[in-house]
Design a protein around this motif. Structure first.
Motif, PDB file in Angstrom:
ATOM      1  N   ARG A 197      43.874  30.567  52.187  1.00  0.00           N
ATOM      2  CA  ARG A 197      42.667  29.736  52.307  1.00  0.00           C
ATOM      3  C   ARG A 197      42.825  28.693  53.401  1.00  0.00           C
ATOM      4  O   ARG A 197      41.868  28.394  54.127  1.00  0.00           O
ATOM      5  CB  ARG A 197      42.380  29.070  50.957  1.00  0.00           C
ATOM      6  CG  ARG A 197      41.117  28.218  50.944  1.00  0.00           C
ATOM      7  CD  ARG A 197      40.847  27.664  49.552  1.00  0.00           C
ATOM      8  NE  ARG A 197      39.674  26.823  49.527  1.00  0.00           N
ATOM      9  CZ  ARG A 197      39.199  26.243  48.435  1.00  0.00           C
ATOM     10  NH1 ARG A 197      39.811  26.434  47.261  1.00  0.00           N
ATOM     11  NH2 ARG A 197      38.130  25.469  48.496  1.00  0.00           N
ATOM     12  N   ARG A 198      44.019  28.131  53.552  1.00  0.00           N
ATOM     13  CA  ARG A 198      44.231  27.101  54.569  1.00  0.00           C
ATOM     14  C   ARG A 198      44.153  27.654  55.984  1.00  0.00           C
ATOM     15  O   ARG A 198      43.745  26.943  56.910  1.00  0.00           O
ATOM     16  CB  ARG A 198      45.590  26.426  54.354  1.00  0.00           C
ATOM     17  CG  ARG A 198      45.598  25.395  53.239  1.00  0.00           C
ATOM     18  CD  ARG A 198      46.878  24.588  53.240  1.00  0.00           C
ATOM     19  NE  ARG A 198      48.023  25.376  52.789  1.00  0.00           N
ATOM     20  CZ  ARG A 198      48.421  25.454  51.531  1.00  0.00           C
ATOM     21  NH1 ARG A 198      47.759  24.825  50.583  1.00  0.00           N
ATOM     22  NH2 ARG A 198      49.487  26.170  51.198  1.00  0.00           N
ATOM     23  N   ARG A 199      44.535  28.900  56.179  1.00  0.00           N
ATOM     24  CA  ARG A 199      44.643  29.404  57.555  1.00  0.00           C
ATOM     25  C   ARG A 199      43.577  30.408  57.950  1.00  0.00           C
ATOM     26  O   ARG A 199      43.378  30.669  59.140  1.00  0.00           O
ATOM     27  CB  ARG A 199      46.019  30.037  57.765  1.00  0.00           C
ATOM     28  CG  ARG A 199      46.285  31.313  56.968  1.00  0.00           C
ATOM     29  CD  ARG A 199      47.666  31.874  57.248  1.00  0.00           C
ATOM     30  NE  ARG A 199      48.018  32.990  56.391  1.00  0.00           N
ATOM     31  CZ  ARG A 199      47.709  34.265  56.633  1.00  0.00           C
ATOM     32  NH1 ARG A 199      47.029  34.596  57.734  1.00  0.00           N
ATOM     33  NH2 ARG A 199      48.081  35.219  55.788  1.00  0.00           N
ATOM     34  N   ALA A 255      43.019  28.510  39.880  1.00  0.00           N
ATOM     35  CA  ALA A 255      43.037  28.141  41.303  1.00  0.00           C
ATOM     36  C   ALA A 255      42.927  29.384  42.175  1.00  0.00           C
ATOM     37  O   ALA A 255      42.283  29.345  43.240  1.00  0.00           O
ATOM     38  CB  ALA A 255      44.306  27.366  41.633  1.00  0.00           C
ATOM     39  N   SER A 256      43.542  30.486  41.762  1.00  0.00           N
ATOM     40  CA  SER A 256      43.370  31.751  42.495  1.00  0.00           C
ATOM     41  C   SER A 256      41.898  32.131  42.547  1.00  0.00           C
ATOM     42  O   SER A 256      41.385  32.569  43.592  1.00  0.00           O
ATOM     43  CB  SER A 256      44.160  32.872  41.824  1.00  0.00           C
ATOM     44  OG  SER A 256      45.541  32.609  41.807  1.00  0.00           O
ATOM     45  N   ALA A 304      36.116  30.650  47.618  1.00  0.00           N
ATOM     46  CA  ALA A 304      35.987  30.017  48.927  1.00  0.00           C
ATOM     47  C   ALA A 304      36.174  31.014  50.060  1.00  0.00           C
ATOM     48  O   ALA A 304      35.378  31.042  51.022  1.00  0.00           O
ATOM     49  CB  ALA A 304      36.998  28.874  49.050  1.00  0.00           C
ATOM     50  N   LEU A 305      37.206  31.843  49.960  1.00  0.00           N
ATOM     51  CA  LEU A 305      37.491  32.795  51.038  1.00  0.00           C
ATOM     52  C   LEU A 305      36.399  33.843  51.170  1.00  0.00           C
ATOM     53  O   LEU A 305      35.895  34.101  52.282  1.00  0.00           O
ATOM     54  CB  LEU A 305      38.835  33.479  50.771  1.00  0.00           C
ATOM     55  CG  LEU A 305      40.087  32.639  51.023  1.00  0.00           C
ATOM     56  CD1 LEU A 305      41.296  33.270  50.341  1.00  0.00           C
ATOM     57  CD2 LEU A 305      40.333  32.489  52.522  1.00  0.00           C
ATOM     58  N   ALA A 343      38.272  40.612  40.719  1.00  0.00           N
ATOM     59  CA  ALA A 343      37.157  41.559  40.713  1.00  0.00           C
ATOM     60  C   ALA A 343      35.866  40.883  40.297  1.00  0.00           C
ATOM     61  O   ALA A 343      34.793  41.168  40.854  1.00  0.00           O
ATOM     62  CB  ALA A 343      37.472  42.731  39.775  1.00  0.00           C
ATOM     63  N   ALA A 344      35.942  39.975  39.326  1.00  0.00           N
ATOM     64  CA  ALA A 344      34.740  39.272  38.876  1.00  0.00           C
ATOM     65  C   ALA A 344      34.185  38.367  39.968  1.00  0.00           C
ATOM     66  O   ALA A 344      32.962  38.280  40.151  1.00  0.00           O
ATOM     67  CB  ALA A 344      35.061  38.464  37.617  1.00  0.00           C
ATOM     68  N   VAL A 345      35.069  37.699  40.698  1.00  0.00           N
ATOM     69  CA  VAL A 345      34.613  36.876  41.824  1.00  0.00           C
ATOM     70  C   VAL A 345      33.919  37.748  42.861  1.00  0.00           C
ATOM     71  O   VAL A 345      32.823  37.420  43.357  1.00  0.00           O
ATOM     72  CB  VAL A 345      35.793  36.122  42.461  1.00  0.00           C
ATOM     73  CG1 VAL A 345      35.358  35.439  43.757  1.00  0.00           C
ATOM     74  CG2 VAL A 345      36.363  35.100  41.490  1.00  0.00           C
TER      75      VAL A 345
END
Length: 202
Positions: free
Chosen positions: A56-58, A99-100, A106-107, A143-145
């Protein structure tokens, strides 16, 4: 011939750690698309030990540097992460499941708003049964995300756990990363996936 610029973003399984041919799954699926009339430039953005938080940071800077300034007829992003999230350090997972999930939101949300985006579920880590169970449990969370964001998701844990090529390849190596035959098995799953075939001339 269509010119597809593809960013493959992930951890050591995207980098192809352990593959004596240095192709991993990105090199194999890119090569298979050429005979179908799609010239794939695959940017391998896999980094060993990266968690979803690291990615996520990069990801934004690395993907934008490759897809905004390089031309091409089409662009796409494929993510694969999660195995390192489930690694225990000091008695805790490096990234907790909630958090994952947030990192995946976000990604995928950022990427899918700009380009066709796919998510591969985390592969098995067969050297550690407890970690592998955590990886297996994380797959449905991701998968749900993906479903909520309408991003195609390919589960890998179950099929690769049952794959002799994957299991034998990991056993011949460091116990985690397979050899060329194992990555060929992973690539075959991606190659047969309708979501990938729609992107790559299927």
């Amino acid at each position: 011939m269509q010119d597809l610029r593809l960013c493959c973003v992930g951890d050591s399984f995207t980098a192809g750690a352990g593959d004596e041919t240095a192709l991993g799954w990105p090199g194999r699926v890119a090569a298979a698309a050429w005979p179908r009339g799609v010239a794939v430039t695959a940017y391998n953005l896999g980094v060993r030990r990266d968690t979803s938080a690291d990615i996520r940071r990069r990801a934004e800077a690395e993907v934008l540097a490759r897809l905004l300034a390089t031309g091409g007829d089409a662009h796409a992003v494929v993510f694969c992460f999660g195995a390192n999230d489930a690694t225990f350090e000091d008695g805790l997972p490096r990234v907790p499941p909630e958090a994952s999930r947030d990192n995946a939101v976000a990604l995928l949300g950022w990427s899918a708003a700009r380009w066709p985006t796919l998510l591969l579920g985390p592969p098995p880590v067969l050297h550690d049964a407890a970690q592998d169970a955590r990886v297996a449990a994380l797959g449905p969370v991701l998968a749900a995300v993906a479903a909520a964001l309408e991003v195609p998701f390919l589960p890998l844990h179950g099929p690769l756990s049952a794959s002799h090529a994957w299991r034998a390849g990991a056993a011949r190596g460091d116990g985690v990363h397979p050899d060329a035959a194992g990555y060929a098995a992973m690539a075959a799953l991606v190659e047969a996936w309708p979501a990938w075939r729609r992107l790559s001339g299927g």
